[in-house]
Write a protein that holds these residues in place. Sequence first.
Motif, PDB file in Angstrom:
ATOM      1  N   VAL A  46       0.842  -1.200   0.000  1.00 15.57           N
ATOM      2  CA  VAL A  46       0.000   0.000   0.000  1.00 15.57           C
ATOM      3  C   VAL A  46       0.875   1.247   0.000  1.00 15.57           C
ATOM      4  O   VAL A  46       2.024   1.226   0.431  1.00 15.57           O
ATOM      5  N   ALA A  47       0.299   2.319  -0.524  1.00 14.22           N
ATOM      6  CA  ALA A  47       0.938   3.635  -0.512  1.00 14.22           C
ATOM      7  C   ALA A  47      -0.169   4.663  -0.363  1.00 14.22           C
ATOM      8  O   ALA A  47      -1.303   4.441  -0.814  1.00 14.22           O
ATOM      9  N   THR A  48       0.129   5.760   0.287  1.00 17.58           N
ATOM     10  CA  THR A  48      -0.866   6.828   0.420  1.00 17.58           C
ATOM     11  C   THR A  48      -0.379   8.064  -0.305  1.00 17.58           C
ATOM     12  O   THR A  48       0.824   8.342  -0.370  1.00 17.58           O
ATOM     13  N   GLN A  49      -1.347   8.785  -0.864  1.00 17.29           N
ATOM     14  CA  GLN A  49      -1.040  10.028  -1.557  1.00 17.29           C
ATOM     15  C   GLN A  49      -2.328  10.818  -1.724  1.00 17.29           C
ATOM     16  O   GLN A  49      -3.340  10.271  -2.169  1.00 17.29           O
ATOM     17  N   HIS A  50      -2.290  12.073  -1.358  1.00 17.55           N
ATOM     18  CA  HIS A  50      -3.419  12.986  -1.568  1.00 17.55           C
ATOM     19  C   HIS A  50      -4.724  12.455  -0.984  1.00 17.55           C
ATOM     20  O   HIS A  50      -5.775  12.518  -1.614  1.00 17.55           O
ATOM     21  N   GLY A  51      -4.668  11.887   0.215  1.00  8.37           N
ATOM     22  CA  GLY A  51      -5.877  11.415   0.883  1.00  8.37           C
ATOM     23  C   GLY A  51      -6.462  10.146   0.313  1.00  8.37           C
ATOM     24  O   GLY A  51      -7.623   9.823   0.565  1.00  8.37           O
ATOM     25  N   GLU A  52      -5.680   9.419  -0.460  1.00 11.90           N
ATOM     26  CA  GLU A  52      -6.136   8.149  -1.023  1.00 11.90           C
ATOM     27  C   GLU A  52      -5.133   7.054  -0.675  1.00 11.90           C
ATOM     28  O   GLU A  52      -3.966   7.322  -0.408  1.00 11.90           O
ATOM     29  N   VAL A  53      -5.608   5.822  -0.696  1.00 11.39           N
ATOM     30  CA  VAL A  53      -4.753   4.661  -0.459  1.00 11.39           C
ATOM     31  C   VAL A  53      -4.695   3.870  -1.756  1.00 11.39           C
ATOM     32  O   VAL A  53      -5.725   3.542  -2.340  1.00 11.39           O
ATOM     33  N   ARG A  54      -3.478   3.600  -2.215  1.00 11.50           N
ATOM     34  CA  ARG A  54      -3.267   2.762  -3.397  1.00 11.50           C
ATOM     35  C   ARG A  54      -2.888   1.374  -2.902  1.00 11.50           C
ATOM     36  O   ARG A  54      -2.110   1.242  -1.960  1.00 11.50           O
ATOM     37  N   VAL A  55      -3.416   0.338  -3.548  1.00 11.66           N
ATOM     38  CA  VAL A  55      -3.148  -1.042  -3.160  1.00 11.66           C
ATOM     39  C   VAL A  55      -2.714  -1.800  -4.412  1.00 11.66           C
ATOM     40  O   VAL A  55      -3.312  -1.636  -5.475  1.00 11.66           O
TER      41      VAL A  55
ATOM     42  N   LEU B  59       3.366  -7.766  -8.908  1.00 13.97           N
ATOM     43  CA  LEU B  59       3.043  -7.026 -10.124  1.00 13.97           C
ATOM     44  C   LEU B  59       3.226  -5.535  -9.873  1.00 13.97           C
ATOM     45  O   LEU B  59       2.295  -4.745 -10.042  1.00 13.97           O
ATOM     46  N   GLY B  60       4.416  -5.135  -9.480  1.00  8.49           N
ATOM     47  CA  GLY B  60       4.681  -3.765  -9.083  1.00  8.49           C
ATOM     48  C   GLY B  60       4.248  -2.708 -10.074  1.00  8.49           C
ATOM     49  O   GLY B  60       3.804  -1.633  -9.694  1.00  8.49           O
ATOM     50  N   ASP B  61       4.371  -3.001 -11.350  1.00  6.61           N
ATOM     51  CA  ASP B  61       3.958  -2.039 -12.363  1.00  6.61           C
ATOM     52  C   ASP B  61       2.578  -2.357 -12.918  1.00  6.61           C
ATOM     53  O   ASP B  61       2.147  -1.740 -13.883  1.00  6.61           O
ATOM     54  N   GLY B  62       1.915  -3.334 -12.334  1.00  7.91           N
ATOM     55  CA  GLY B  62       0.630  -3.778 -12.851  1.00  7.91           C
ATOM     56  C   GLY B  62      -0.555  -3.040 -12.263  1.00  7.91           C
ATOM     57  O   GLY B  62      -0.446  -1.913 -11.785  1.00  7.91           O
ATOM     58  N   ALA B  63      -1.667  -3.698 -12.298  1.00  6.83           N
ATOM     59  CA  ALA B  63      -2.936  -3.111 -11.859  1.00  6.83           C
ATOM     60  C   ALA B  63      -2.895  -2.716 -10.387  1.00  6.83           C
ATOM     61  O   ALA B  63      -2.228  -3.350  -9.572  1.00  6.83           O
ATOM     62  N   ARG B  64      -3.613  -1.656 -10.082  1.00  6.26           N
ATOM     63  CA  ARG B  64      -3.732  -1.151  -8.714  1.00  6.26           C
ATOM     64  C   ARG B  64      -5.175  -0.746  -8.493  1.00  6.26           C
ATOM     65  O   ARG B  64      -5.896  -0.477  -9.429  1.00  6.26           O
ATOM     66  N   ILE B  65      -5.538  -0.672  -7.235  1.00  4.46           N
ATOM     67  CA  ILE B  65      -6.817  -0.059  -6.899  1.00  4.46           C
ATOM     68  C   ILE B  65      -6.529   1.159  -6.036  1.00  4.46           C
ATOM     69  O   ILE B  65      -5.519   1.216  -5.333  1.00  4.46           O
ATOM     70  N   THR B  66      -7.403   2.128  -6.119  1.00  2.00           N
ATOM     71  CA  THR B  66      -7.282   3.342  -5.320  1.00  2.00           C
ATOM     72  C   THR B  66      -8.578   3.519  -4.553  1.00  2.00           C
ATOM     73  O   THR B  66      -9.662   3.457  -5.148  1.00  2.00           O
ATOM     74  N   ILE B  67      -8.466   3.679  -3.242  1.00  5.05           N
ATOM     75  CA  ILE B  67      -9.653   3.865  -2.407  1.00  5.05           C
ATOM     76  C   ILE B  67      -9.420   5.035  -1.454  1.00  5.05           C
ATOM     77  O   ILE B  67      -8.280   5.437  -1.212  1.00  5.05           O
TER      78      ILE B  67
END
Length: 66
Positions: free
Chosen positions: A23-32, A37-45
Amino acid sequence: MNTRLAWFKSSYSDHNGGDCVEVATQHGEVRVRDSKLGDGARITISVPTWAAFTAELRGSGVERPL
């Protein structure tokens, strides 16, 4: 502006290259993402949605793998 995200794994993750979620956070969102698959699909919530999700997991009896 640096747009690189600082990804991290859960302290419960297998550090031997096993299946992990990062996970990573940026601008009030969490990326998972899937660590394999580091460069692959992600979800943002949203942060509130992530907080509700993790609270539900903590209360569900899901335990740390052996």
